[in-house]
Scaffold this motif. Structure first.
Motif, PDB file in Angstrom:
ATOM      1  N   ILE A 266       0.862  -1.173   0.000  1.00  0.00           N
ATOM      2  CA  ILE A 266       0.000   0.000   0.000  1.00  0.00           C
ATOM      3  C   ILE A 266       0.902   1.226   0.000  1.00  0.00           C
ATOM      4  O   ILE A 266       1.872   1.305   0.754  1.00  0.00           O
TER       5      ILE A 266
ATOM      6  N   ASP B 171      -2.525   5.417  -0.545  1.00  0.00           N
ATOM      7  CA  ASP B 171      -3.494   4.318  -0.389  1.00  0.00           C
ATOM      8  C   ASP B 171      -3.774   3.546  -1.668  1.00  0.00           C
ATOM      9  O   ASP B 171      -4.846   2.956  -1.807  1.00  0.00           O
TER      10      ASP B 171
ATOM     11  N   ARG C 263      -3.251   0.268  -3.653  1.00  0.00           N
ATOM     12  CA  ARG C 263      -2.946  -1.091  -3.204  1.00  0.00           C
ATOM     13  C   ARG C 263      -2.692  -2.012  -4.381  1.00  0.00           C
ATOM     14  O   ARG C 263      -3.362  -1.914  -5.413  1.00  0.00           O
TER      15      ARG C 263
ATOM     16  N   THR D 195      -6.611  -8.095   2.235  1.00  0.00           N
ATOM     17  CA  THR D 195      -6.731  -6.650   2.111  1.00  0.00           C
ATOM     18  C   THR D 195      -5.704  -5.975   3.001  1.00  0.00           C
ATOM     19  O   THR D 195      -5.588  -6.308   4.192  1.00  0.00           O
TER      20      THR D 195
ATOM     21  N   SER E 193      -4.461  -2.426   4.680  1.00  0.00           N
ATOM     22  CA  SER E 193      -4.943  -1.090   5.025  1.00  0.00           C
ATOM     23  C   SER E 193      -3.956  -0.450   5.993  1.00  0.00           C
ATOM     24  O   SER E 193      -3.051  -1.120   6.509  1.00  0.00           O
ATOM     25  N   ARG E 194      -4.145   0.813   6.236  1.00  0.00           N
ATOM     26  CA  ARG E 194      -3.259   1.515   7.139  1.00  0.00           C
ATOM     27  C   ARG E 194      -4.030   2.550   7.939  1.00  0.00           C
ATOM     28  O   ARG E 194      -4.978   3.147   7.426  1.00  0.00           O
ATOM     29  N   ASP E 195      -3.604   2.760   9.147  1.00  0.00           N
ATOM     30  CA  ASP E 195      -4.174   3.774  10.024  1.00  0.00           C
ATOM     31  C   ASP E 195      -3.046   4.765  10.311  1.00  0.00           C
ATOM     32  O   ASP E 195      -2.127   4.459  11.073  1.00  0.00           O
TER      33      ASP E 195
END
Length: 119
Positions: free
Chosen positions: A50, A54, A56, A67, A69-71
């Motif tokens: 990613i 964002d 991917r 999947t 994802s990132r915070d």
């Protein structure tokens, strides 16, 4: 900068599992983050990545099932794994490209998390 992975373990086939990669350190910017895995007797395989914006990309072997994802507030990258198969059994590693003041962009690695899928 340190990367600490968590969430690995033993899971039944088809079951979901989520890996986390917490990133800590002094002021830094998280750029591209990757998940790789290494099954016994095999080379490292790129699972996906990613980017900072964002975007991917996934390997064909996990596309549609995994999947990333990132915070950005928690500085954590996740790998959500669904529809797990026995062949997903591997040690999973997170890899992050980090920019720090005064340094060129560098890549850091997590310690690895064992994922074992029982059929």
């Amino acid at each position: 900068v340190q990367l600490v992975e968590s969430g690995g373990g033993l899971v039944l086939a088809v079951g979901p599992l989520r890996l986390s990669c917490g990133i800590s350190g002094s002021t830094f910017t998280l750029c591209t983050s990757r998940w790789l895995r290494q099954a016994p007797g095999k080379r490292h395989e790129l699972v996906g990545f990613i980017t900072r914006i964002d975007s991917r990309t996934y390997s064909d072997s996990v596309k549609g099932r995994f999947t990333i994802s990132r915070d950005n507030v928690k500085n954590t990258v996740y790998l959500q794994m669904n529809s797990l198969k026995h062949e997903d059994t591997a040690v999973y590693y997170c890899n992050a490209e980090i920019e720090e003041v005064g340094y060129l962009r560098r890549a850091y690695w997590g310690q690895g998390a064992q994922v074992t899928v029982s059929s």
